[in-house]
Design a protein around this motif. Structure first.
Motif, mmCIF file in Angstrom:
data_model
loop_
_atom_site.group_PDB
_atom_site.id
_atom_site.type_symbol
_atom_site.label_atom_id
_atom_site.label_comp_id
_atom_site.label_asym_id
_atom_site.label_seq_id
_atom_site.Cartn_x
_atom_site.Cartn_y
_atom_site.Cartn_z
ATOM 1 N N GLN A 142 0.822 -1.204 0.000
ATOM 2 C CA GLN A 142 0.000 0.000 0.000
ATOM 3 C C GLN A 142 0.857 1.256 0.000
ATOM 4 O OE1 GLN A 142 -3.199 -0.143 -0.646
ATOM 5 N NE2 GLN A 142 -3.025 -2.375 -0.639
ATOM 6 N N ASP A 143 2.082 1.153 0.507
ATOM 7 C CA ASP A 143 3.016 2.289 0.486
ATOM 8 C C ASP A 143 3.713 2.443 -0.860
ATOM 9 O OD1 ASP A 143 2.388 2.852 3.098
ATOM 10 O OD2 ASP A 143 4.174 1.902 3.945
ATOM 11 N N GLY A 144 3.381 1.580 -1.825
ATOM 12 C CA GLY A 144 3.953 1.688 -3.155
ATOM 13 C C GLY A 144 5.165 0.812 -3.404
ATOM 14 N N ARG A 145 5.586 0.060 -2.401
ATOM 15 C CA ARG A 145 6.758 -0.808 -2.569
ATOM 16 C C ARG A 145 6.290 -2.220 -2.919
ATOM 17 N NH1 ARG A 145 9.678 0.789 3.013
ATOM 18 N NH2 ARG A 145 7.496 0.960 3.640
ATOM 19 N N VAL A 146 5.665 -2.318 -4.092
ATOM 20 C CA VAL A 146 4.977 -3.552 -4.464
ATOM 21 C C VAL A 146 5.952 -4.707 -4.641
ATOM 22 C CG1 VAL A 146 3.605 -4.669 -6.261
ATOM 23 C CG2 VAL A 146 3.003 -2.376 -5.474
ATOM 24 N N MET A 147 7.046 -4.498 -5.376
ATOM 25 C CA MET A 147 7.961 -5.597 -5.632
ATOM 26 C C MET A 147 8.711 -6.016 -4.367
ATOM 27 S SD MET A 147 7.684 -7.032 -8.439
ATOM 28 C CE MET A 147 6.937 -6.790 -10.042
ATOM 29 N N ARG A 148 8.970 -5.075 -3.488
ATOM 30 C CA ARG A 148 9.554 -5.470 -2.208
ATOM 31 C C ARG A 148 8.548 -6.310 -1.410
ATOM 32 N NH1 ARG A 148 11.866 -1.599 2.638
ATOM 33 N NH2 ARG A 148 11.842 -3.233 4.222
ATOM 34 N N ALA A 149 7.280 -5.900 -1.435
ATOM 35 C CA ALA A 149 6.242 -6.686 -0.775
ATOM 36 C C ALA A 149 6.156 -8.069 -1.395
ATOM 37 C CB ALA A 149 4.895 -5.974 -0.878
ATOM 38 N N TYR A 150 6.309 -8.133 -2.725
ATOM 39 C CA TYR A 150 6.209 -9.430 -3.406
ATOM 40 C C TYR A 150 7.391 -10.319 -3.058
ATOM 41 C CZ TYR A 150 4.202 -12.466 -6.942
ATOM 42 O OH TYR A 150 3.590 -13.506 -7.568
ATOM 43 N N ALA A 151 8.566 -9.715 -2.862
ATOM 44 C CA ALA A 151 9.730 -10.500 -2.418
ATOM 45 C C ALA A 151 9.491 -11.071 -1.024
ATOM 46 C CB ALA A 151 10.979 -9.627 -2.434
ATOM 47 N N ALA A 152 8.919 -10.260 -0.130
ATOM 48 C CA ALA A 152 8.598 -10.746 1.211
ATOM 49 C C ALA A 152 7.528 -11.830 1.151
ATOM 50 C CB ALA A 152 8.130 -9.587 2.081
ATOM 51 N N PHE A 153 6.568 -11.639 0.256
ATOM 52 C CA PHE A 153 5.515 -12.638 0.038
ATOM 53 C C PHE A 153 6.124 -13.949 -0.446
ATOM 54 C CE2 PHE A 153 2.464 -14.447 -3.083
ATOM 55 C CZ PHE A 153 1.370 -14.678 -2.251
ATOM 56 N N GLY A 154 7.057 -13.852 -1.405
ATOM 57 C CA GLY A 154 7.724 -15.054 -1.896
ATOM 58 C C GLY A 154 8.505 -15.762 -0.818
ATOM 59 N N ALA A 155 9.199 -14.992 0.024
ATOM 60 C CA ALA A 155 9.952 -15.600 1.123
ATOM 61 C C ALA A 155 9.027 -16.347 2.070
ATOM 62 C CB ALA A 155 10.721 -14.520 1.875
ATOM 63 N N MET A 156 7.846 -15.794 2.301
ATOM 64 C CA MET A 156 6.880 -16.412 3.205
ATOM 65 C C MET A 156 6.434 -17.782 2.702
ATOM 66 S SD MET A 156 3.158 -14.863 4.253
ATOM 67 C CE MET A 156 2.528 -15.184 2.588
ATOM 68 N N THR A 157 6.411 -17.965 1.385
ATOM 69 C CA THR A 157 5.906 -19.219 0.830
ATOM 70 C C THR A 157 6.968 -20.311 0.736
ATOM 71 O OG1 THR A 157 6.361 -18.603 -1.477
ATOM 72 C CG2 THR A 157 4.255 -17.905 -0.550
ATOM 73 N N LEU A 158 8.217 -19.973 1.038
ATOM 74 C CA LEU A 158 9.300 -20.953 0.934
ATOM 75 C C LEU A 158 9.572 -21.587 2.295
ATOM 76 C CD1 LEU A 158 11.800 -18.921 -1.280
ATOM 77 C CD2 LEU A 158 10.268 -20.760 -2.025
ATOM 78 N N PRO A 159 9.725 -22.924 2.358
ATOM 79 C CA PRO A 159 10.030 -23.560 3.642
ATOM 80 C C PRO A 159 11.338 -23.063 4.253
ATOM 81 C CG PRO A 159 9.342 -25.195 2.019
ATOM 82 C CD PRO A 159 9.539 -23.903 1.283
ATOM 83 N N ASP A 160 12.349 -22.844 3.407
ATOM 84 C CA ASP A 160 13.659 -22.410 3.895
ATOM 85 C C ASP A 160 14.195 -21.335 2.952
ATOM 86 O OD1 ASP A 160 15.977 -22.256 5.364
ATOM 87 O OD2 ASP A 160 16.935 -23.961 4.367
#
Length: 293
Positions: A142-160
């Motif tokens: 929402q602050d406009g840092r979409v790709m950074r949010a998506y990187a954090a989202f991707g990290a969340m979906t990985l077991p390690d």
């Protein structure tokens, strides 16, 4: 194309047998299931589609709805398009929330539903670690840092996840590299006229996923618990054995306890159809066969 209010949906059908509808999670599309569709098609008529606004399913109205009930109606429309009155459904992540809404609102269309790791963080305590993690990702977007949010989202979906994915600095580096990669890829495709691959489509979906779908699915939507308790559709929640502690793990187990429906275990983590397609196919097929009377 399946025409629905506000969008045109890209859909694919493979195989013969009872219908099995696969619903992708945030950012994904039908291509996410490419490795398992040929395996599942030995037993089922497998139907996969790009959800509204994602990849090859463009909006036809700029303010088209993205609500979970609307997307569950889209899933029913896809079944209608192929002439199936009843189907099995597998939904992952955000797609699991859509599958759950089908269990509550469209039970007569279901032969059985597997609800795999739905991020229903509204079922968790407001101060829970899992809910705070999703909220943090949402704030970045929402602050406009979409790709950074998506990187954090991707990290969340990985077991390690790799260490780079876990720090704010690392996520910023990944976001910058992603912007460069997308720009370069757009230039190359203009020259070669090649269609974007699954990963490129997923990255292009990031803004929709992070800024509109994440709040609509995780915070605006709350499942109708009374309707789920009264449903006539056979269904089960499910989680991966490597997903303990993730934001989408606890909600599935809370639903299992509330409704007395065993939570089933899949191999791997959040996206076993990508990581372990053979094991995923065997597990899902066994679960779906168990729904038969």
């Amino acid at each position: 194309m399946v025409v629905v209010p506000g969008a045109r949906l890209h859909a694919e059908r493979t195989g013969d047998g009872p219908a099995l509808l696969l619903i992708s999670g945030g950012g994904g599309d039908a291509g996410m299931y490419a490795d398992v569709i040929p395996l599942l098609a030995r037993t089922f008529t497998v139907i996969a589609y790009d959800r509204r606004g994602n990849s090859r399913s463009p909006f036809t109205e700029p303010d088209a709805s993205l609500t979970v009930p609307r997307q569950a109606a889209d899933a029913v429309a896809v079944l209608d398009h192929y002439g199936f009155e009843h189907a099995y459904v597998f939904g992952n992540s955000g797609g699991a929330i859509i599958a759950l809404e089908m269990v509550a609102r469209h039970p007569g269309r279901l032969l059985g539903a597997v609800v795999h790791e739905p991020p229903l963080v509204r079922l968790l305590a407001p101060d829970s670690r899992e809910r705070r993690e999703i909220e943090r990702i949402g704030r970045l977007a929402q602050d406009g840092r979409v790709m950074r949010a998506y990187a954090a989202f991707g990290a969340m979906t990985l077991p390690d996840p790799p260490r780079l994915f876990l720090s704010p600095t690392g996520q910023a580096v990944i976001a910058a590299a992603t912007h460069v990669m997308l720009a370069w890829g757009n230039l190359v495709r203009k020259i070669t006229r090649r269609e974007p691959d699954v990963m490129t489509r997923q990255l292009r979906n990031a803004d929709l996923t992070m800024r509109r779908e994440l709040p609509a699915f995780c915070f605006d939507y709350r499942p109708d618990l009374a309707a789920l308790a009264a449903t006539t559709a056979p269904w089960c929640p499910a989680t991966g054995r490597d997903s303990v502690g993730k934001p989408y793990y606890a909600p599935a187990h809370l639903m299992s306890e509330r409704f007395g429906v065993p939570c089933q275990e899949f191999p791997g983590g959040h996206v076993p159809y990508l990581q372990q397609p053979e094991e995923f196919t065997a597990t899902l097929t066994k679960l779906l066969e168990g729904f038969q009377p």
